[in-house]
Design a protein around this motif. Structure first.
Motif, PDB file in Angstrom:
ATOM      1  N   GLY A  61      -3.778  -1.817 -38.387  1.00 50.64           N
ATOM      2  CA  GLY A  61      -4.774  -1.476 -37.552  1.00 50.64           C
ATOM      3  C   GLY A  61      -4.991   0.233 -37.291  1.00 50.64           C
ATOM      4  O   GLY A  61      -3.884   1.007 -37.760  1.00 50.64           O
ATOM      5  N   ASN A  62      -5.815   0.774 -36.863  1.00 50.47           N
ATOM      6  CA  ASN A  62      -5.975   1.987 -36.619  1.00 50.47           C
ATOM      7  C   ASN A  62      -5.778   2.635 -35.120  1.00 50.47           C
ATOM      8  O   ASN A  62      -5.603   3.495 -34.928  1.00 50.47           O
ATOM      9  N   ASP A  63      -6.052   1.386 -34.254  1.00 48.91           N
ATOM     10  CA  ASP A  63      -5.795   2.117 -32.575  1.00 48.91           C
ATOM     11  C   ASP A  63      -5.555   0.716 -32.064  1.00 48.91           C
ATOM     12  O   ASP A  63      -5.541  -0.437 -32.539  1.00 48.91           O
ATOM     13  N   PHE A  64      -4.949   0.988 -30.911  1.00 51.10           N
ATOM     14  CA  PHE A  64      -4.591  -0.157 -29.774  1.00 51.10           C
ATOM     15  C   PHE A  64      -4.947   0.199 -28.395  1.00 51.10           C
ATOM     16  O   PHE A  64      -4.753   1.275 -27.989  1.00 51.10           O
ATOM     17  N   MET A  65      -5.451  -0.794 -27.477  1.00 49.96           N
ATOM     18  CA  MET A  65      -5.713  -0.437 -26.323  1.00 49.96           C
ATOM     19  C   MET A  65      -5.382  -1.841 -25.395  1.00 49.96           C
ATOM     20  O   MET A  65      -5.323  -2.945 -26.162  1.00 49.96           O
ATOM     21  N   LEU A  66      -4.749  -1.562 -24.139  1.00 46.91           N
ATOM     22  CA  LEU A  66      -4.306  -2.537 -23.341  1.00 46.91           C
ATOM     23  C   LEU A  66      -5.688  -2.792 -22.501  1.00 46.91           C
ATOM     24  O   LEU A  66      -6.281  -1.966 -21.915  1.00 46.91           O
ATOM     25  N   ARG A  67      -5.860  -4.091 -21.906  1.00 50.92           N
ATOM     26  CA  ARG A  67      -6.654  -4.634 -20.862  1.00 50.92           C
ATOM     27  C   ARG A  67      -6.002  -4.358 -19.591  1.00 50.92           C
ATOM     28  O   ARG A  67      -4.849  -4.843 -19.453  1.00 50.92           O
TER      29      ARG A  67
ATOM     30  N   LEU B 253      -5.138 -11.257 -38.707  1.00 47.08           N
ATOM     31  CA  LEU B 253      -6.657 -10.956 -39.073  1.00 47.08           C
ATOM     32  C   LEU B 253      -6.482  -9.577 -39.663  1.00 47.08           C
ATOM     33  O   LEU B 253      -7.301  -9.178 -40.688  1.00 47.08           O
ATOM     34  N   THR B 254      -5.947  -8.625 -39.008  1.00 46.85           N
ATOM     35  CA  THR B 254      -5.823  -7.309 -39.586  1.00 46.85           C
ATOM     36  C   THR B 254      -5.260  -7.355 -40.866  1.00 46.85           C
ATOM     37  O   THR B 254      -5.656  -6.486 -41.668  1.00 46.85           O
ATOM     38  N   ARG B 255      -4.240  -7.931 -41.212  1.00 46.45           N
ATOM     39  CA  ARG B 255      -3.410  -8.024 -42.286  1.00 46.45           C
ATOM     40  C   ARG B 255      -4.633  -8.604 -43.592  1.00 46.45           C
ATOM     41  O   ARG B 255      -4.631  -7.913 -44.706  1.00 46.45           O
ATOM     42  N   ARG B 256      -5.193  -9.635 -43.027  1.00 42.12           N
ATOM     43  CA  ARG B 256      -6.303 -10.194 -44.274  1.00 42.12           C
ATOM     44  C   ARG B 256      -7.606  -9.230 -44.442  1.00 42.12           C
ATOM     45  O   ARG B 256      -7.845  -9.121 -45.713  1.00 42.12           O
ATOM     46  N   LEU B 257      -7.936  -8.512 -43.323  1.00 38.07           N
ATOM     47  CA  LEU B 257      -8.923  -7.410 -43.378  1.00 38.07           C
ATOM     48  C   LEU B 257      -8.690  -6.471 -44.376  1.00 38.07           C
ATOM     49  O   LEU B 257      -9.287  -5.926 -45.146  1.00 38.07           O
ATOM     50  N   ARG B 258      -7.444  -5.888 -44.146  1.00 34.47           N
ATOM     51  CA  ARG B 258      -6.750  -4.781 -45.087  1.00 34.47           C
ATOM     52  C   ARG B 258      -6.794  -5.201 -46.489  1.00 34.47           C
ATOM     53  O   ARG B 258      -6.716  -4.295 -47.145  1.00 34.47           O
ATOM     54  N   ALA B 259      -6.694  -6.472 -46.644  1.00 33.00           N
ATOM     55  CA  ALA B 259      -6.485  -6.734 -48.095  1.00 33.00           C
ATOM     56  C   ALA B 259      -7.686  -6.661 -48.913  1.00 33.00           C
ATOM     57  O   ALA B 259      -7.888  -6.510 -50.175  1.00 33.00           O
ATOM     58  N   VAL B 260      -8.950  -6.525 -48.337  1.00 40.51           N
ATOM     59  CA  VAL B 260     -10.298  -6.536 -48.935  1.00 40.51           C
ATOM     60  C   VAL B 260     -10.955  -5.171 -48.254  1.00 40.51           C
ATOM     61  O   VAL B 260     -11.754  -4.650 -49.057  1.00 40.51           O
TER      62      VAL B 260
END
Length: 274
Positions: A231-237, A196-203
């Motif tokens: 992605g710009n950031d990452f968080m663990l739950r 999803l991140t890769r596809r979003l970054r394409a546009v």
């Protein structure tokens, strides 16, 4: 703090605090920065009267834990029962205090133990009053996870949309250009968070859209993979409330700064052409 977004004086802000020094400092800071005139309640009785005898809705309450007539935190319970957003401003703080405060779904808390406390309080007030300008999209196939995250973001006054799959997220983003932040789970059945991140970054680049990946996995390499995917950031739950809100704010602040810089560069370029 710097703020140039216009007057916020239409909001009704209650300050439940019995210290003349702090009420004076809060009132002066909010007036100078945001054109806000506060209403001071120095006791639990005055707080009740402020609600009972004025029909105007209270946008936000800034409240000490202990007030005359409510020495055991009853003021917070009273405000929470009325569904009034609360920023706790307290000098008494330890782990059990924190747990009790966060259990009431408060907006934020500020500890008055440094000279910066008033500035931190003003920043928290400003964020709450302006967060509705930011649109956040949650992407998670778990209805429970979406509901919990939506509740948390709406508590902070953000505009929130949700998608139960990566494909639905892509459809929503096509028709909702004002979304500035996506918070996406990694493990989803149709399109995982990386794809999803890769596809979003394409546009849409980072100057238009910030992406935070989340996961319950203990695989520490996931953060690196998210960042490499765009992605710009990452968080663990599970999230720590303070860290979650700070990460969201940092990403949206960065987005605002990038947009401001691009507008400034665009105006300079236009001026040169003229």
């Amino acid at each position: 703090m710097q703020y140039s977004g216009g007057s916020l004086g239409s909001h009704r802000i209650i300050v439940a605090e019995d210290s003349n020094v702090f009420t004076s400092m809060i009132g002066q800071t909010l007036k100078e920065n945001f054109d806000i005139d506060i209403e001071v309640c120095r006791s639990f009785e005055e707080l009740q009267l402020a609600f009972d005898y004025d029909e105007r809705p209270i946008t936000l309450a800034i409240s000490n834990i202990n007030l005359p007539g409510a020495e055991n935190g009853e003021a917070l319970g009273y405000l929470a029962d009325l569904s009034i957003p609360i920023i706790v401003f307290t000098g008494t703080f330890h782990e059990s205090t924190r747990e009790g405060i966060l259990a009431r779904d408060i907006v934020d808390y500020v500890i008055k133990d440094t000279v910066l406390a008033i500035d931190l309080l003003a920043e928290s007030v400003c964020r709450f009053l302006t967060n509705h300008r930011h649109h956040v999209l949650i992407v998670d196939d778990s209805a429970t996870a979406r509901a919990l995250l939506r509740s948390r973001l709406e508590r902070f006054n953000f505009k929130v949309s949700a998608a139960e799959s990566g494909a639905q997220a892509l459809d929503i983003l096509k028709v909702t250009p004002d979304i500035g932040l996506v918070i996406t789970d990694y493990n989803m059945p149709d399109i995982d968070g990386f794809e999803l991140t890769r596809r979003l970054r394409a546009v849409r680049g980072s100057h238009e859209l910030r992406i935070i990946g989340v996961s319950s996995s203990d695989n520490r390499m996931l953060s690196a993979r998210f960042l490499k995917a765009g992605g710009n950031d990452f968080m663990l739950r599970p999230y720590i409330d303070e860290e979650f809100y700070c990460r969201v704010n940092q990403n949206l602040d960065t987005l605002d700064q990038i947009k401001s810089a691009r507008r400034w560069m665009g105006s300079r370029a236009a001026a040169k052409v003229a």
